[in-house]
Motif scaffolding. Structure first.
Motif, PDB file in Angstrom:
ATOM      1  N   LEU A  70       0.829  -1.205   0.000  1.00  0.00           N
ATOM      2  CA  LEU A  70       0.000   0.000   0.000  1.00  0.00           C
ATOM      3  C   LEU A  70       0.866   1.259   0.000  1.00  0.00           C
ATOM      4  CD1 LEU A  70      -2.810  -0.945   2.541  1.00  0.00           C
ATOM      5  CD2 LEU A  70      -3.057  -0.605   0.076  1.00  0.00           C
ATOM      6  N   ASP A  71       1.927   1.245   0.779  1.00  0.00           N
ATOM      7  CA  ASP A  71       2.829   2.390   0.817  1.00  0.00           C
ATOM      8  C   ASP A  71       3.522   2.581  -0.529  1.00  0.00           C
ATOM      9  OD1 ASP A  71       3.975   4.529   2.454  1.00  0.00           O
ATOM     10  OD2 ASP A  71       5.864   3.432   2.209  1.00  0.00           O
ATOM     11  N   ALA A  72       3.915   1.485  -1.164  1.00  0.00           N
ATOM     12  CA  ALA A  72       4.557   1.569  -2.483  1.00  0.00           C
ATOM     13  C   ALA A  72       3.594   2.176  -3.511  1.00  0.00           C
ATOM     14  CB  ALA A  72       5.022   0.183  -2.935  1.00  0.00           C
ATOM     15  N   VAL A  73       2.346   1.717  -3.514  1.00  0.00           N
ATOM     16  CA  VAL A  73       1.345   2.258  -4.436  1.00  0.00           C
ATOM     17  C   VAL A  73       1.144   3.747  -4.176  1.00  0.00           C
ATOM     18  CG1 VAL A  73      -1.118   2.209  -5.021  1.00  0.00           C
ATOM     19  CG2 VAL A  73       0.160   0.072  -4.828  1.00  0.00           C
ATOM     20  N   ARG A  74       1.071   4.101  -2.923  1.00  0.00           N
ATOM     21  CA  ARG A  74       0.875   5.503  -2.546  1.00  0.00           C
ATOM     22  C   ARG A  74       1.987   6.397  -3.092  1.00  0.00           C
ATOM     23  NH1 ARG A  74       1.272   8.054   3.342  1.00  0.00           N
ATOM     24  NH2 ARG A  74       3.402   7.714   2.759  1.00  0.00           N
ATOM     25  N   HIS A  75       3.184   5.846  -3.187  1.00  0.00           N
ATOM     26  CA  HIS A  75       4.324   6.609  -3.695  1.00  0.00           C
ATOM     27  C   HIS A  75       4.596   6.343  -5.175  1.00  0.00           C
ATOM     28  CE1 HIS A  75       5.105   6.913   0.666  1.00  0.00           C
ATOM     29  NE2 HIS A  75       5.534   8.113   0.312  1.00  0.00           N
ATOM     30  N   GLY A  76       3.683   5.641  -5.857  1.00  0.00           N
ATOM     31  CA  GLY A  76       3.826   5.399  -7.292  1.00  0.00           C
ATOM     32  C   GLY A  76       4.854   4.357  -7.667  1.00  0.00           C
TER      33      GLY A  76
END
Length: 102
Positions: A70-76
């Protein structure tokens, strides 16, 4: 939405435990009244400072990886590497959604 965070017990007191999310992170005080007795090394699923369930180390790792995704997605960033157990495998439907006809 409230998200549970896997935390490992590093010290135990009467109705609370000191827990950390990862080795070297700042310890947090966690209320353990809802889960009963805990021991150093146990993994707990923690919501807003209260442990809600015991976790196996494998389940704690799965949840941690999902949160990292989720954190990776949030940061693209790419997230597929966090779900290696699903790559090249179709997730099974829960029993109540499977067809009962042949």
């Amino acid at each position: 939405m409230c998200i549970g965070i896997p935390m490992q017990v590093i010290a135990v007191h009467e109705y609370v435990a000191m827990c950390e999310q990862a080795a070297g992170s700042l310890p947090e005080t966690v209320d353990t009244m809802l889960v009963g007795s805990v021991s150093v090394g146990d993994w707990l699923l923690v919501y807003k400072g209260a442990a809600r369930e015991h976790l196996t180390p494998d389940r704690a790792q799965q949840i941690t990886q999902a949160l990292q995704a989720l954190d990776a997605v949030r940061h693209g960033h790419d997230f597929e590497g966090f779900f290696t157990d699903l790559i090249e495998r179709e997730p099974p439907l829960p029993a109540h959604l499977r067809s009962t006809s042949s």
